[in-house]
Design an enzyme around this catalytic site. Structure first.
Site, short mmCIF file in Angstrom:
data_model
loop_
_atom_site.label_atom_id
_atom_site.label_comp_id
_atom_site.label_asym_id
_atom_site.label_seq_id
_atom_site.Cartn_x
_atom_site.Cartn_y
_atom_site.Cartn_z
N MET A 182 36.07 28.41 -18.55
CA MET A 182 35.94 28.77 -19.96
C MET A 182 35.36 30.17 -20.15
SD MET A 182 37.40 26.41 -21.72
CE MET A 182 38.61 26.66 -20.42
N TYR A 230 39.02 21.96 -15.69
CA TYR A 230 38.28 23.20 -15.97
C TYR A 230 36.80 22.93 -16.13
CZ TYR A 230 38.37 21.93 -21.00
OH TYR A 230 38.23 21.30 -22.21
N CYS A 231 36.03 24.01 -15.95
CA CYS A 231 34.58 23.99 -16.15
C CYS A 231 34.19 25.33 -16.75
CB CYS A 231 33.85 23.71 -14.82
SG CYS A 231 34.09 25.00 -13.59
N ARG A 232 32.97 25.78 -16.48
CA ARG A 232 32.51 27.05 -17.06
C ARG A 232 33.16 28.23 -16.34
NH1 ARG A 232 28.43 30.94 -16.46
NH2 ARG A 232 27.93 30.08 -14.43
#
Length: 102
Positions: A93, A64-66
């Site tokens: 996120m 995952y990332c932003r």
């Protein structure tokens, strides 16, 4: 590329499943908010500095990332290096915080 929604990922976490989370954001983003993933910024993935996650090659890894963009790139980069089951967290996120505020 395999993907998972934040709702499905949260359900796995809430059910107590042992899952491998990889956060490819920058350290300041990780420090602000994270869901317990191991931090390995995308720049290190791009530089193939993968020693910290070598043990996860045969495991399912949720990346995952932003927003889901950098994690998608990371998934595409990890696959040729023997990571057999990498899954991109759709929406990252931003989606997590939108669906599960506070």
């Amino acid at each position: 590329m395999k993907t998972i929604s934040v709702e499905d990922l949260k359900a796995k976490i809430d059910a107590g499943e042992k899952i491998n989370l990889l956060d490819v954001r920058e350290p300041h983003e990780h420090a602000t908010f994270n869901i317990g993933g191991q931090l390995l910024p995308l720049g290190l993935v791009q530089a193939l500095q993968l020693d910290e996650i070598e043990h996860l090659k045969e495991e399912t890894v949720y990346v995952y990332c932003r927003s889901g963009n950098r994690s998608g790139q990371a998934c595409l980069m990890l696959a040729p290096y023997g990571f057999t089951d990498v899954i991109n967290v759709t929406g990252g996120m931003l989606a997590w915080q939108e669906k599960f505020p506070g």
